[in-house]
Write an enzyme that holds these catalytic residues in place. Structure first.
Site, mmCIF file in Angstrom:
data_model
loop_
_atom_site.group_PDB
_atom_site.id
_atom_site.type_symbol
_atom_site.label_atom_id
_atom_site.label_comp_id
_atom_site.label_asym_id
_atom_site.label_seq_id
_atom_site.Cartn_x
_atom_site.Cartn_y
_atom_site.Cartn_z
ATOM 1 N N GLY A 117 -4.506 -4.259 -3.800
ATOM 2 C CA GLY A 117 -5.490 -3.221 -4.130
ATOM 3 C C GLY A 117 -4.694 -1.994 -4.515
ATOM 4 O O GLY A 117 -4.045 -1.386 -3.670
ATOM 5 N N HIS A 118 -4.655 -1.679 -5.788
ATOM 6 C CA HIS A 118 -3.835 -0.567 -6.289
ATOM 7 C C HIS A 118 -4.751 0.561 -6.735
ATOM 8 O O HIS A 118 -5.560 0.394 -7.644
ATOM 9 C CB HIS A 118 -2.939 -1.049 -7.449
ATOM 10 C CG HIS A 118 -1.918 -2.061 -7.012
ATOM 11 N ND1 HIS A 118 -0.999 -2.618 -7.859
ATOM 12 C CD2 HIS A 118 -1.656 -2.598 -5.792
ATOM 13 C CE1 HIS A 118 -0.228 -3.450 -7.176
ATOM 14 N NE2 HIS A 118 -0.615 -3.467 -5.929
ATOM 15 N N GLN A 175 1.996 -6.056 -3.125
ATOM 16 C CA GLN A 175 2.425 -6.153 -1.728
ATOM 17 C C GLN A 175 3.712 -5.331 -1.521
ATOM 18 O O GLN A 175 3.912 -4.360 -2.214
ATOM 19 C CB GLN A 175 2.616 -7.621 -1.293
ATOM 20 C CG GLN A 175 1.302 -8.402 -1.191
ATOM 21 C CD GLN A 175 0.768 -8.882 -2.524
ATOM 22 O OE1 GLN A 175 1.453 -9.563 -3.269
ATOM 23 N NE2 GLN A 175 -0.462 -8.534 -2.834
ATOM 24 N N ASP A 231 0.811 -1.229 0.000
ATOM 25 C CA ASP A 231 0.000 0.000 0.000
ATOM 26 C C ASP A 231 0.841 1.274 0.000
ATOM 27 O O ASP A 231 0.419 2.311 0.518
ATOM 28 C CB ASP A 231 -0.974 0.016 1.203
ATOM 29 C CG ASP A 231 -1.873 -1.192 1.211
ATOM 30 O OD1 ASP A 231 -2.197 -1.694 0.120
ATOM 31 O OD2 ASP A 231 -2.248 -1.641 2.305
ATOM 32 N N LYS A 240 1.854 2.121 -5.108
ATOM 33 C CA LYS A 240 2.403 1.564 -6.359
ATOM 34 C C LYS A 240 1.506 1.870 -7.551
ATOM 35 O O LYS A 240 1.984 2.271 -8.615
ATOM 36 C CB LYS A 240 2.583 0.029 -6.210
ATOM 37 C CG LYS A 240 3.557 -0.369 -5.112
ATOM 38 C CD LYS A 240 3.604 -1.864 -4.919
ATOM 39 C CE LYS A 240 2.369 -2.466 -4.294
ATOM 40 N NZ LYS A 240 2.121 -2.093 -2.893
HETATM 41 P P1 GDP Z 1 -0.726 0.326 -3.562
HETATM 42 O O1 GDP Z 1 -1.323 -0.953 -3.096
HETATM 43 O O2 GDP Z 1 0.738 0.398 -3.289
HETATM 44 O O3 GDP Z 1 -1.059 0.658 -4.982
HETATM 45 O O4 GDP Z 1 -1.372 1.480 -2.653
HETATM 46 P P2 GDP Z 1 -2.933 1.589 -2.240
HETATM 47 O O5 GDP Z 1 -3.711 2.053 -3.401
HETATM 48 O O6 GDP Z 1 -3.401 0.362 -1.545
HETATM 49 O O7 GDP Z 1 -2.831 2.674 -1.100
HETATM 50 C C1 GDP Z 1 -2.338 3.949 -1.328
HETATM 51 C C2 GDP Z 1 -3.422 4.957 -0.931
HETATM 52 O O8 GDP Z 1 -2.865 6.232 -0.797
HETATM 53 C C3 GDP Z 1 -4.494 5.090 -1.988
HETATM 54 O O9 GDP Z 1 -5.707 5.421 -1.373
HETATM 55 C C4 GDP Z 1 -3.992 6.259 -2.837
HETATM 56 O O10 GDP Z 1 -5.031 6.930 -3.517
HETATM 57 C C5 GDP Z 1 -3.386 7.131 -1.778
HETATM 58 N N1 GDP Z 1 -2.240 7.942 -2.184
HETATM 59 C C6 GDP Z 1 -1.262 7.644 -3.073
HETATM 60 N N2 GDP Z 1 -0.314 8.610 -3.077
HETATM 61 C C7 GDP Z 1 -0.698 9.524 -2.163
HETATM 62 C C8 GDP Z 1 -0.135 10.744 -1.690
HETATM 63 O O11 GDP Z 1 0.948 11.168 -2.071
HETATM 64 N N3 GDP Z 1 -0.847 11.419 -0.721
HETATM 65 C C9 GDP Z 1 -2.031 10.974 -0.234
HETATM 66 N N4 GDP Z 1 -2.629 11.683 0.696
HETATM 67 N N5 GDP Z 1 -2.583 9.832 -0.669
HETATM 68 C C10 GDP Z 1 -1.927 9.109 -1.605
HETATM 69 P P1 IMO Z 2 -0.897 -4.183 -2.235
HETATM 70 O O1 IMO Z 2 -0.441 -4.734 -3.549
HETATM 71 C C1 IMO Z 2 -0.996 -4.568 2.100
HETATM 72 C C2 IMO Z 2 -1.050 -8.626 3.740
HETATM 73 C C3 IMO Z 2 -2.309 -9.087 4.455
HETATM 74 C C4 IMO Z 2 -1.717 -10.067 5.444
HETATM 75 C C5 IMO Z 2 -0.588 -10.716 4.650
HETATM 76 C C6 IMO Z 2 -0.977 -12.020 3.975
HETATM 77 O O2 IMO Z 2 -2.199 -3.471 -2.301
HETATM 78 O O3 IMO Z 2 0.176 -3.397 -1.568
HETATM 79 P P2 IMO Z 2 -2.568 -12.748 1.968
HETATM 80 O O4 IMO Z 2 -3.899 -12.220 1.527
HETATM 81 O O5 IMO Z 2 -1.491 -12.598 0.978
HETATM 82 O O6 IMO Z 2 -2.694 -14.128 2.532
HETATM 83 O O7 IMO Z 2 -2.166 -11.825 3.233
HETATM 84 O O8 IMO Z 2 -0.223 -9.772 3.642
HETATM 85 N N1 IMO Z 2 -1.268 -8.135 2.358
HETATM 86 C C7 IMO Z 2 -1.215 -6.845 2.015
HETATM 87 N N2 IMO Z 2 -1.031 -5.741 2.767
HETATM 88 N N3 IMO Z 2 -1.091 -4.459 0.754
HETATM 89 C C8 IMO Z 2 -1.251 -5.564 -0.015
HETATM 90 O O9 IMO Z 2 -1.215 -5.508 -1.361
HETATM 91 C C9 IMO Z 2 -1.350 -6.819 0.612
HETATM 92 N N4 IMO Z 2 -1.533 -8.085 0.163
HETATM 93 C C10 IMO Z 2 -1.469 -8.868 1.244
HETATM 94 O O10 IMO Z 2 -2.950 -8.007 5.080
HETATM 95 O O11 IMO Z 2 -1.132 -9.365 6.512
HETATM 96 MG MG MG Z 3 -2.874 -1.614 -1.843
#
Ligand code: GDP
Ligand code: IMO
Ligand code: MG
Length: 429
Positions: A40-41, A230, A13, A16
């Site tokens: 979840g991207h 991840q 998270d 990415k």
């Molecule tokens: P990923 O899994 O690495 O793609 O990241 P996620 O989408 O799960 O989580 C990142 C969260 O932070 C999302 O809700 C994005 O919309 C948000 N986000 C990304 N970059 C920034 C930033 O620079 N500032 C803020 N406030 N939110 C951001």
């Molecule tokens: P993105 O790509 C954050 C965490 C879960 C749990 C552990 C194992 O959005 O960054 P699993 O479902 O693989 O059996 O879970 O890894 N986890 C993540 N945490 N971002 C993710 O993906 C994750 N995918 C799995 O919360 O602790």
């Molecule tokens: Mg994510």
């Protein structure tokens, strides 16, 4: 030509999805190399927000080919929903999405297994997203998996039925009546029916031998970006085992998740938040349980993109960041969510751990049972709304100092600072 890599350096998270989308115009192909719909991207632009689980984040640029690589595991039910969500948002998918024949399938019974295994762990639970990740990768490694390419074979149904029966035998050791277990809010049999119907979606998508497609593209001078899911600290080998996911989230994962030779790895973009978050169980040395932690969660909207769970929040952890940089061979850093730190009088950064009576920068072997005390240094904060800032020299000097401090500490330059979720809230350093 070499393939560039973008991956998370923390516990996932990091942002990415946003940065892959930002970098996509520089590439011809974007390819996911591991993980499944546990990811979840999030991508935001023009007032719209999309969350992708399986499809690469290059999908919003029409001219780019997106590849779901062999190292990814695919749940057709989730993929169907994702395609429908994109179509609703006006994003058309055709020949710009390719799926590796060698990618494995997540079966409905993998989700049952995930549920019963996790429940049986009690207090020691991983905090899995319950998307069937562990059981599906287990079947892959134990040579029992079903692959996308198998959908085209005559005996697919037979093999499915065999796997299903084998899984249910195991499930029944934990739960008397597997049909009572709910998946995606419905009973198992209802879910299984929907899953079966979703297979047609996969039949319609273009399937390729992606290792050939990608290597041919490189030979033809095309530019490829590999998108990680991840984060490094969730890597099956190098994360805080067993509180990890079931794939190699590190640069090495690109080689076996896409069929790319190590010598063809180019730049490695390592992405990290200006602080840390973790969702699910497991060690998190800099975790905050006070008002500062609450503030990070609130301002950063730190709730899971896949499960909606609140993310645990804490200060930036330099020993963990250095470890991730070492494992991945990071060449450039990208710092996310700098805006979330606005308003803190003092920002803390972990510089060392103390355990077994010694100061150290090494992550202990058994992090989950080792009592680690964290040594922090304090940095002066800033109080300025960064939402509209578009150039590095307009950022508060304290933030510039924070960037320089991290660069010096880890020895890798920070090339991008992100100040908001939107595509445009991205500052080149
Ligand atoms: P990923 O899994 O690495 O793609 O990241 P996620 O989408 O799960 O989580 C990142 C969260 O932070 C999302 O809700 C994005 O919309 C948000 N986000 C990304 N970059 C920034 C930033 O620079 N500032 C803020 N406030 N939110 C951001
Ligand atoms: P993105 O790509 C954050 C965490 C879960 C749990 C552990 C194992 O959005 O960054 P699993 O479902 O693989 O059996 O879970 O890894 N986890 C993540 N945490 N971002 C993710 O993906 C994750 N995918 C799995 O919360 O602790
Ligand atoms: Mg994510």
């Amino acid at each position: 030509m070499k393939i560039d890599v973008l991956l998370g350096l923390q516990w996932g998270d990091e942002g990415k999805g946003k940065i892959v989308d930002v970098l996509t115009p520089n590439y011809d192909v974007v390819a996911r190399f591991q993980g499944g719909p546990n990811a979840g991207h999030t991508i935001e632009f023009d007032g719209k927000k999309f969350v992708l689980h399986t499809i690469p984040s290059g999908i919003f640029n029409k001219n780019i080919i997106n590849v779901i690589g062999n190292g990814v595991i695919i749940d057709p039910f989730v993929l169907k929903k994702e395609l429908a969500m994109l179509a609703d948002g006006g994003v058309q998918i055709g020949d710009n999405l390719l799926v590796s024949r060698k990618a494995h399938l997540i079966l409905p019974t993998h989700r049952l297994l995930d549920a019963v295994f996790e429940k049986a762990k009690g207090k020691q639970k991983i905090g899995s997203t319950l998307k069937g990740i562990g059981p599906a990768y287990t079947d892959k490694v134990s040579r029992n998996g079903l692959r996308i390419g198998d959908l085209e074979s005559d005996n697919f149904k037979e093999r499915y039925t065999k796997s299903r029966a084998r899984h249910i035998k195991t499930v029944e050791q934990y739960e008397k009546d597997y049909t009572e277990i709910q998946i995606e809010g419905v009973s198992f049999l209802t879910y299984e029916k929907a899953w079966m119907e979703a297979l047609t979606v996969l039949q319609q998508l273009k399937k390729v031998n992606s290792e050939y497609f990608l290597n041919n593209a490189l030979s033809a001078g095309k530019k490829i970006l590999a998108e990680g899911a991840q984060g490094t600290m969730l890597d099956i080998d190098f994360g805080s085992y067993p509180f990890v996911t079931s794939s190699n989230t590190t640069t090495a994962g690109v080689c076996n998740g896409l069929g790319i030779a190590p010598k063809n790895i180019g730049k490695v973009f390592g992405i990290f938040k200006a602080y840390c978050t973790r969702v699910g169980s497991g060690p998190f040395p800099t975790e905050l349980f006070d008002a500062d932690g609450e503030e990070l969660r609130k301002t950063g909207r730190e709730f899971g993109a896949t499960t909606g769970r609140p993310r645990r929040c804490g200060w930036l952890d330099l020993p963990a960041l250095k470890y991730a940089i070492m494992l991945n061979g990071v060449t450039e850093l990208i710092m996310m969510k700098a805006d979330v730190l606005s308003g803190f009088k003092e920002i803390k950064v972990a510089t060392q751990y103390s355990y077994s009576g010694k100061l150290s920068e090494e992550i202990p072997y058994d992090e989950s049972t080792t009592e680690v005390e964290v040594v922090y240094t304090g940095k002066k904060g800033w109080d300025m709304n960064l939402e509209e800032v578009t150039s590095y020299d307009k950022l508060p000097t304290e933030l510039n100092d924070y960037v320089k401090y991290i660069e010096n500490a880890v020895g890798v330059p920070i090339k991008i600072v992100s100040v908001g979720p939107d595509r445009n809230q991205t500052i080149n350093v």
